[in-house]
Design a protein around this motif. Structure first.
Motif, mmCIF file in Angstrom:
data_model
loop_
_atom_site.group_PDB
_atom_site.id
_atom_site.type_symbol
_atom_site.label_atom_id
_atom_site.label_comp_id
_atom_site.label_asym_id
_atom_site.label_seq_id
_atom_site.Cartn_x
_atom_site.Cartn_y
_atom_site.Cartn_z
ATOM 1 N N ASP A 270 0.837 -1.211 0.000
ATOM 2 C CA ASP A 270 0.000 0.000 0.000
ATOM 3 C C ASP A 270 0.868 1.257 0.000
ATOM 4 O O ASP A 270 0.562 2.241 -0.695
ATOM 5 C CB ASP A 270 -0.928 -0.005 1.211
ATOM 6 C CG ASP A 270 -1.967 -1.118 1.138
ATOM 7 O OD1 ASP A 270 -2.196 -1.629 0.016
ATOM 8 O OD2 ASP A 270 -2.530 -1.487 2.187
ATOM 9 N N PHE A 271 1.953 1.214 0.770
ATOM 10 C CA PHE A 271 2.826 2.378 0.839
ATOM 11 C C PHE A 271 3.524 2.603 -0.494
ATOM 12 O O PHE A 271 3.733 3.751 -0.924
ATOM 13 C CB PHE A 271 3.845 2.175 1.961
ATOM 14 C CG PHE A 271 4.597 3.428 2.325
ATOM 15 C CD1 PHE A 271 3.924 4.605 2.621
ATOM 16 C CD2 PHE A 271 5.989 3.440 2.349
ATOM 17 C CE1 PHE A 271 4.622 5.758 2.957
ATOM 18 C CE2 PHE A 271 6.681 4.589 2.669
ATOM 19 C CZ PHE A 271 5.995 5.753 2.979
ATOM 20 N N ASN A 272 3.898 1.512 -1.164
ATOM 21 C CA ASN A 272 4.549 1.640 -2.472
ATOM 22 C C ASN A 272 3.641 2.326 -3.477
ATOM 23 O O ASN A 272 4.087 3.127 -4.299
ATOM 24 C CB ASN A 272 4.941 0.254 -2.993
ATOM 25 C CG ASN A 272 6.431 -0.014 -2.849
ATOM 26 O OD1 ASN A 272 7.204 0.901 -2.596
ATOM 27 N ND2 ASN A 272 6.833 -1.252 -3.001
ATOM 28 N N ASN A 273 2.362 1.977 -3.448
ATOM 29 C CA ASN A 273 1.423 2.620 -4.378
ATOM 30 C C ASN A 273 1.353 4.125 -4.117
ATOM 31 O O ASN A 273 1.268 4.929 -5.054
ATOM 32 C CB ASN A 273 0.040 1.996 -4.240
ATOM 33 C CG ASN A 273 -0.054 0.663 -4.951
ATOM 34 O OD1 ASN A 273 0.669 0.405 -5.913
ATOM 35 N ND2 ASN A 273 -0.928 -0.206 -4.483
ATOM 36 N N LEU A 274 1.385 4.521 -2.844
ATOM 37 C CA LEU A 274 1.400 5.954 -2.529
ATOM 38 C C LEU A 274 2.693 6.593 -3.016
ATOM 39 O O LEU A 274 2.693 7.732 -3.532
ATOM 40 C CB LEU A 274 1.243 6.167 -1.022
ATOM 41 C CG LEU A 274 -0.098 5.725 -0.416
ATOM 42 C CD1 LEU A 274 -0.065 5.890 1.099
ATOM 43 C CD2 LEU A 274 -1.238 6.547 -1.009
ATOM 44 N N LEU A 275 3.801 5.864 -2.864
ATOM 45 C CA LEU A 275 5.081 6.405 -3.311
ATOM 46 C C LEU A 275 5.126 6.567 -4.823
ATOM 47 O O LEU A 275 5.790 7.471 -5.345
ATOM 48 C CB LEU A 275 6.229 5.498 -2.850
ATOM 49 C CG LEU A 275 6.560 5.539 -1.358
ATOM 50 C CD1 LEU A 275 7.644 4.522 -1.030
ATOM 51 C CD2 LEU A 275 7.014 6.936 -0.946
ATOM 52 N N VAL A 276 4.472 5.671 -5.559
ATOM 53 C CA VAL A 276 4.401 5.824 -7.018
ATOM 54 C C VAL A 276 3.764 7.164 -7.361
ATOM 55 O O VAL A 276 4.255 7.902 -8.232
ATOM 56 C CB VAL A 276 3.599 4.669 -7.644
ATOM 57 C CG1 VAL A 276 3.315 4.966 -9.112
ATOM 58 C CG2 VAL A 276 4.371 3.361 -7.524
ATOM 59 N N ALA A 277 2.674 7.476 -6.664
ATOM 60 C CA ALA A 277 1.990 8.749 -6.929
ATOM 61 C C ALA A 277 2.866 9.929 -6.527
ATOM 62 O O ALA A 277 2.984 10.922 -7.268
ATOM 63 C CB ALA A 277 0.664 8.777 -6.172
ATOM 64 N N ILE A 278 3.507 9.839 -5.336
ATOM 65 C CA ILE A 278 4.327 10.955 -4.861
ATOM 66 C C ILE A 278 5.530 11.157 -5.770
ATOM 67 O O ILE A 278 5.805 12.272 -6.246
ATOM 68 C CB ILE A 278 4.788 10.684 -3.408
ATOM 69 C CG1 ILE A 278 3.585 10.649 -2.471
ATOM 70 C CG2 ILE A 278 5.782 11.741 -2.954
ATOM 71 C CD1 ILE A 278 3.918 10.177 -1.073
ATOM 72 N N LEU A 279 6.262 10.084 -6.038
ATOM 73 C CA LEU A 279 7.469 10.191 -6.854
ATOM 74 C C LEU A 279 7.134 10.545 -8.296
ATOM 75 O O LEU A 279 7.828 11.359 -8.936
ATOM 76 C CB LEU A 279 8.243 8.869 -6.785
ATOM 77 C CG LEU A 279 9.626 8.844 -7.425
ATOM 78 C CD1 LEU A 279 10.535 9.886 -6.774
ATOM 79 C CD2 LEU A 279 10.249 7.459 -7.281
ATOM 80 N N GLY A 280 6.072 9.954 -8.821
ATOM 81 C CA GLY A 280 5.684 10.254 -10.201
ATOM 82 C C GLY A 280 5.288 11.706 -10.367
ATOM 83 O O GLY A 280 5.714 12.379 -11.329
ATOM 84 N N ASN A 281 4.481 12.214 -9.443
ATOM 85 C CA ASN A 281 4.074 13.625 -9.538
ATOM 86 C C ASN A 281 5.266 14.550 -9.351
ATOM 87 O O ASN A 281 5.367 15.596 -10.007
ATOM 88 C CB ASN A 281 3.012 13.931 -8.481
ATOM 89 C CG ASN A 281 1.639 13.458 -8.927
ATOM 90 O OD1 ASN A 281 1.144 13.868 -9.972
ATOM 91 N ND2 ASN A 281 1.020 12.594 -8.140
ATOM 92 N N ALA A 282 6.199 14.165 -8.442
ATOM 93 C CA ALA A 282 7.380 14.999 -8.243
ATOM 94 C C ALA A 282 8.227 15.042 -9.505
ATOM 95 O O ALA A 282 8.706 16.117 -9.911
ATOM 96 C CB ALA A 282 8.203 14.460 -7.069
ATOM 97 N N ASP A 283 8.417 13.913 -10.165
ATOM 98 C CA ASP A 283 9.196 13.886 -11.410
ATOM 99 C C ASP A 283 8.517 14.683 -12.509
ATOM 100 O O ASP A 283 9.170 15.412 -13.274
ATOM 101 C CB ASP A 283 9.392 12.443 -11.858
ATOM 102 C CG ASP A 283 10.611 11.788 -11.217
ATOM 103 O OD1 ASP A 283 11.446 12.520 -10.684
ATOM 104 O OD2 ASP A 283 10.701 10.535 -11.248
#
Length: 623
Positions: A270-283
């Protein structure tokens, strides 16, 4: 003085058989009692018989007796086999003496029917033999259990032992040896005092308890020993349950590890899915914001923190054995270890040396990245175990074949098969048994600093590869960590595709059940210049591929309705050349590698997605 007639009357009334016989076998006299013993109607009828022909079952026996008992000799209770008038055999006991006078050599004596006595004695003999065999069998059974027994008298002196005494105690005293119970107690002062429970048994109580004796776990039962209703001592039995208890502990440890793995895997997923959104939006934001713009460094911090968080979740997933199912290849451990030692050299103290002994031809099958992480964690663990005092780290590897039987040092038992055993050993202070049981738990650490995930990650990596893990260590004797990797099998070399100019795909299908992840990944793909389609599950994705052209598919592993593995299998059945990228940080089913063309572990950066898509589509166009 009695006359001849009076003696005859006395003999005739005697309750025991009396006789006089001649050397030639004639019966010169027999009393009624002997006639009754031999089943004749009268003494006169008996006297008409001949010893050789009518009385002895075997005439040869009488010939032996005539030769053996010469004049002047006596027979005292000699057992002879005669026969009755009806021919049935009878055992008699004879007391007689042999004389010689003017009438020749004669024998005078008395006879008792010993048939019942002999039969009873034979029965007792057989019973004694049977009891001996039963005792020997029971003793063998007790030895095989393994267990032992002992008997003490009222003075608490052990006077009989049996069973697996040598295996349990270390010495095997004679079965009848007498040893005071306190002497046995003094052999292991740390063990439970056996005197109180034996005293309770002498008082009539049945006592049961579990204790340790010389490093073995014993289940002990002590009860009163009664003879004729009177307590004359105590009988004790001890069963060595060390192996069973160790197996129980291992099962409990495995269940706890599995429970922690499920928890860690679920949280990390679940945390990885949130990180995908955070890291993807940051990039994506960083691509749109020029360098030097106020506030850009905050996005840099968000991206860097997301990457560090991704490393933590990756270790949690590795421990859980649910790390993304990357591809496995043949890996030569020798060069890999040398590379890792060069990487670790700056952090290795000057007083710590490393020695490598790995055959050049040795190969294992695994995800190279996972092997690097596992070995690097083990090297770091050995370095920290040695500490400031200095020491040596020995890294070796060899090919072995396992039969699937659990080893006492197993932390994770491998199934039967061919393996490469990679060992990292140190000469540090060693690990006690209590700590060995917990070192693979996440967040457990014996150090002041550290997060306690290094060895937990090693356990998960090895578990996800279908391997095994052993730990051999004792306080003061260093530690040996042995990782059992599946051995590489020869494969046909794959023809390398020629490089060609990259032609962008017209369409990339993103398949993920998490809407937030799906939207962010879709924007990342669009930002790279591709046309994007999205699907929330496997059936929808298959329908899209069947309805319109798709040049590449990016699919999640863990989804409802169909897993990523099942989606890829269905795509391979209908579109075997369609490029597929498996995008996941979580392998829920832990069924090993997936037949994808490429693998992107969640969370991933935009540049990693760009490189992977470009390389995959370049190869696809060239083919």
């Amino acid at each position: 003085m009695a006359t001849g007639d009076s003696l005859t009357r006395i003999f005739d009334r005697a309750p025991i058989g009396l006789f006089r016989s001649h050397k030639d076998g004639r019966l010169l006299y027999a009393n009624p009692a002997l006639a009754r013993i031999l089943g004749y109607a009268s003494a006169a009828a008996l006297c008409e018989q001949n010893l050789d022909r009518d009385i002895y079952v075997d005439a040869a026996d009488r010939a032996k007796n005539v030769a053996l008992y010469t004049p002047g000799s006596v027979m005292d209770g000699v057992h002879l086999v005669w026969k009755r008038a009806d021919g049935t055999p009878i055992t008699v006991a004879v007391w007689a003496h042999v004389i010689e006078d003017e009438h020749g050599v004669q024998c005078e004596g008395s006879v008792l029917d010993a048939t019942n006595t002999v039969a009873a004695a034979e029965q007792l003999r057989r019973q004694h033999e049977e009891l001996g065999r039963t005792a020997a069998t029971l003793d063998l059974v007790v030895k095989q259990m393994p267990a032992m027994y002992w008997v003490v008298d009222r003075d608490l002196v052990v006077y009989r032992t049996g069973g697996a005494v040598k295996q349990i105690v270390g010495v095997e005293p004679p079965p009848e040896a007498r040893r005071p119970l306190h002497v046995i107690r003094d052999a292991d002062p740390e063990a439970r005092d056996p005197l109180p429970p034996h005293r309770r048994a002498l008082a009539g109580e049945l006592v049961k308890y579990t204790s340790e004796y010389k490093g073995r776990i014993m289940e002990t039962t002590i009860g009163p020993y009664r003879v004729g209703g009177e307590i004359v001592g105590a009988i004790g039995t001890g069963v060595d349950v060390t192996a069973a208890r160790l197996l129980e502990r291992r099962m409990v440890d495995a269940q706890r590890a599995e429970s922690l793995g499920v928890l860690a895997g679920g949280l990390a997923h679940d945390f990885n899915n949130l990180l995908v959104a955070i890291l993807g939006n940051a990039d994506l934001a960083l691509r749109d914001i020029p360098s030097g713009t106020p506030g850009r460094h905050y996005l840099d911090n968000v991206r860097d923190a997301s990457l560090r968080a991704a490393e933590l979740t990756d270790q949690l997933l590795a421990y859980a054995g649910k790390r993304g199912a990357g591809s496995t290849v043949a890996v030569a451990p020798g060069p890999l270890v040398e590379e890792l030692l060069r990487i670790a050299a700056p952090t290795m103290p000057d007083n710590v040396s490393a020695r490598v002994d790995i055959p050049e031809t040795l190969e294992l099958r695994a995800d190279p990245t996972a092997v690097r992480q596992a070995v690097l964690n083990l090297i770091g663990n050995a370095r920290e175990a040695i500490g400031e005092r200095g020491g040596a780290i020995a890294i070796s590897a060899r090919a072995i074949t396992l039969d699937g039987v659990a080893d006492p040092d197993d932390a994770l038992t491998a199934v039967a098969g061919a393996y490469v055993m990679l060992e990292v050993a140190d000469d540090g202070p060693g690990i006690d048994a209590a700590t060995r049981r917990r070192i693979f738990e996440p967040f457990f650490t014996t150090k002041d600093a550290g997060h306690g995930l290094g060895l937990a990650a090693v356990m998960g990596i090895v578990r996800s590869h279908g391997g095994g893990l052993r730990v051999a260590s004792e306080p003061g004797a260093g530690a040996r960590f042995q990782v059992l990797w599946p051995a590489a099998v020869p494969e046909e070399d794959l023809a390398a595709g020629s490089a060609s100019k990259v032609v962008q795909a017209r369409c990339v299908l993103v398949v993920d059940d998490e809407e937030l992840v799906r939207e962010v990944v879709a924007r990342m793909v669009e930002d790279l210049g591709y046309v994007v389609l999205t699907a929330s599950d496997g059936p929808e994705a298959l329908a899209i591929v069947a309805a319109q052209p798709v040049d590449a598919v990016l699919v999640d592993m863990t989804m409802p309705l169909m897993t990523g593995r099942e989606v890829i299998a269905a795509l391979r059945a209908t579109n075997p050349t369609l490029p597929v990228i498996l995008c996941s940080g979580y392998d829920r089913d832990r069924r090993g590698p997936v037949a994808a063309d490429a693998y992107l572990p969640k969370p991933f950066r935009l540049d990693a997605l760009e490189t992977t898509l470009a390389a995959l589509l370049r190869t696809h166009r060239a083919s």
